[in-house]
Motif scaffolding. Structure first.
Motif, short mmCIF file in Angstrom:
data_model
loop_
_atom_site.label_atom_id
_atom_site.label_comp_id
_atom_site.label_asym_id
_atom_site.label_seq_id
_atom_site.Cartn_x
_atom_site.Cartn_y
_atom_site.Cartn_z
N THR A 11 14.45 0.47 3.70
CA THR A 11 14.24 -0.10 2.26
C THR A 11 14.44 -1.72 2.35
O THR A 11 13.88 -2.15 1.42
N LYS A 12 15.17 -2.17 3.33
CA LYS A 12 15.36 -3.49 3.00
C LYS A 12 14.20 -4.46 3.27
O LYS A 12 14.04 -5.71 2.81
N ALA A 17 8.96 4.18 -1.69
CA ALA A 17 8.76 5.35 -2.72
C ALA A 17 9.06 6.57 -2.00
O ALA A 17 8.38 7.22 -1.24
N LEU A 18 10.21 7.23 -2.21
CA LEU A 18 10.70 8.41 -1.68
C LEU A 18 10.36 9.40 -2.55
O LEU A 18 10.43 9.64 -3.71
N THR A 84 -8.64 5.88 2.83
CA THR A 84 -7.74 4.80 2.61
C THR A 84 -7.49 3.86 3.74
O THR A 84 -6.99 4.46 4.70
N PRO A 85 -7.74 2.54 3.87
CA PRO A 85 -7.27 1.77 4.78
C PRO A 85 -5.84 1.77 5.01
O PRO A 85 -5.06 1.71 4.20
N ILE A 106 -1.54 -2.19 6.45
CA ILE A 106 -2.36 -2.95 5.65
C ILE A 106 -1.80 -3.65 4.38
O ILE A 106 -1.81 -4.61 4.15
N SER A 107 -1.47 -2.72 3.74
CA SER A 107 -0.67 -2.71 2.17
C SER A 107 0.49 -1.90 2.10
O SER A 107 0.61 -0.96 2.55
N PRO A 108 1.45 -2.77 1.54
CA PRO A 108 2.79 -2.08 1.32
C PRO A 108 2.67 -0.57 0.59
O PRO A 108 3.61 0.30 0.53
#
Length: 184
Positions: A11-12, A17-18, A84-85, A106-108
């Motif tokens: 998480t750091k 999102a859990l 989804t990429p 690719i994206s967070p």
């Protein structure tokens, strides 16, 4: 390393999102937060038995046998369920774990992280944030710059190669993880 310390390290470095543990992967199909929804019947028709087992039942393919384990082509790895990429080929590395490994997404927002206490241990499961498909797990033994290893099942991925005529954009050709079944 304790479960708290491992979760803290994950998480750091990026937002996490859990989801509640114990739900079958893809269970967001039944939740309001799932962006892409498929019926079980449609998925059983469209995916191979291995793809279905891995993405919908949190299965794992055999080590060193996945299509993308030693894959080296340039392009984008996508979710086999919804397209989804997820990963760029530039972030793929040989972890000698037996599964495709990437050090970044690719994206967070592409992947959701969930505590996984199966098999008497604590791991962090990775799932597609759009459809909830199980991808694999994330570990803190990857290379720089992130130090992360997204250990991913080939059966949960499809690949879109780079179109050399389009300056790095992918071509329209994709290769499902198993032959004989189409993807989106």
């Amino acid at each position: 390393m304790s479960a708290f310390n491992l979760l803290h390290l994950v998480t750091k470095s990026q937002p996490v999102a859990l989801r509640a543990c114990g739900l079958p992967s893809g269970s967001c199909r039944d939740k309001k937060d799932c962006k892409v929804v498929f019926s079980q019947e449609e998925l059983r028709k469209r995916l191979t038995p291995l793809q279905y087992h891995v993405t919908q039942e949190k299965g794992t393919e055999s080590a060193f046998e996945g299509e993308y384990t030693h894959h080296k082509a340039q392009g984008i790895y996508k979710c086999v369920v919804c397209g989804t990429p997820l990963f760029k080929s530039e972030t793929k590395f040989d972890s000698n774990s037996g599964w495709p490994s990437f050090y970044d997404v690719i994206s967070p927002n592409a992947i959701t992280f969930t505590d996984d206490f199966s098999y008497g241990m604590h791991r962090i499961e990775t799932s597609c944030s759009q459809c909830g498909a199980h991808l694999g797990h994330i570990f803190d033994d990857g290379p720089r710059p992130t130090g992360k290893r997204y250990c991913t099942n080939s059966a949960s991925l499809s690949f879109k190669p780079v179109d050399k005529n389009n300056a790095g954009e992918g071509s329209g050709n994709t290769h499902p993880a198993q032959t004989g079944k189409a993807e989106l």
